[in-house]
Design an enzyme around this catalytic site. Structure first.
Site, PDB file in Angstrom:
ATOM      1  N   GLY A  33       0.818  -1.206   0.000  1.00 20.75           N
ATOM      2  CA  GLY A  33       0.000   0.000   0.000  1.00 20.75           C
ATOM      3  C   GLY A  33       0.846   1.249   0.000  1.00 20.75           C
ATOM      4  CG  ASN A  34      -0.427   4.603  -1.639  1.00 20.71           C
ATOM      5  OD1 ASN A  34      -1.099   5.486  -1.124  1.00 20.71           O
ATOM      6  ND2 ASN A  34      -0.876   3.832  -2.633  1.00 20.71           N
TER       7      ASN A  34
END
Ligand code: CTP
Ligand code: CA
Length: 228
Positions: A33-34
């Site tokens: 993810g980020n």
């Protein structure tokens, strides 16, 4: 346009906004993810609705409440976001890709939880490219005159990177944020440069994400007015 000024200059328009960050699953409990919070995309959706637009918000894993008066479509992966975007833009006047889309996803998804074993090195994670949604929406406009806006988070030579990205993506406008050192991600304020395919360039001063959102809609409205 000053904040707080009443205007309904997006009345009769349908705008699509993506927000948040995609998650690319590795196994049932893990993902790549980020750090995107979704705040900027949600601010874009809320301000567009306040200016009279019909708004479809494609929300990728943002943990923010659904804004009132906005159609929210919840997605998780880049592939899901692409599907939802292609559907939503069919009758849209403008689309703003504020979501942080993972460039890569794990090549394989383990249906069972990946387990560690004593004395065994972990296997490397093979990745594959995700489709570039912004480039695809720019190249195949669902509607003639549809405006496509991208966001870019850049470090180092922010402007040069932004200009190159605008050309590569083929969008009409690119909002370029400088990131790193606590800038942009998860914060309530945001400064940016708005680059236009016609060569125009405008600084957006540091301020609430709602101000940046209004500046983006100002630029969109100005281009609608030029076309019709
Ligand atoms: N974007 C997209 N699909 C992707 C990657 C990015 O639609 N697979 C969109 C983002 O929503 C954003 C814009 O493209 O509006 C720019 O994203 P960015 O990550 O800065 O661009 P990239 O082309 O992925 O470049 P980089 O290698 O710098 O990450
Ligand atoms: Ca990227």
């Amino acid at each position: 346009l000053a904040r707080g000024e009443l205007t309904a200059d997006l009345t009769g328009r349908h705008v699509v906004v993506s927000a948040g960050g995609t998650r690319e699953p590795l196994d049932p409990v893990r993902y790549l993810g980020n750090l995107s919070s979704g705040k900027q995309g949600y601010a874009l959706a809320v301000t567009a609705a306040a200016r009279g637009a019909r708004v479809t918000l494609l929300s990728a894993n943002a943990t923010l409440p659904d804004p009132a008066g906005v159609d929210v479509v919840h997605v998780s992966t880049a592939l899901e976001l692409r599907e939802a975007a292609l559907k939503a833009v069919a009758d849209a006047d403008a689309v703003v890709m504020a979501a942080a889309v993972a460039d890569f996803r794990p090549a394989e998804y383990a249906t069972g939880k990946i387990k560690k074993k004593d004395g065994v090195e972990p296997a490397p994670v093979a990745l594959v490219r995700n489709p570039d949604i912004l480039a695809e929406l720019s190249a195949h406009r669902a509607r003639s005159g549809q405006l496509v806006v991208g966001f870019a988070a850049e470090t180092d030579d922010v402007l040069a990177n932004g200009r190159a990205k605008l050309a590569r993506k083929g969008c009409d406008l690119l909002v370029v944020n400088e990131v790193g050192g606590g800038k942009a991600f998860g914060r309530d304020t945001n400064s940016a440069v708005l680059l236009s395919a016609d060569g125009a360039e405008a600084e957006i001063a540091d301020g609430p994400k709602e101000s940046l959102a209004d500046a983006v809609w100002d630029a969109v409205v100005a281009r609608f007015d030029k076309r019709v």
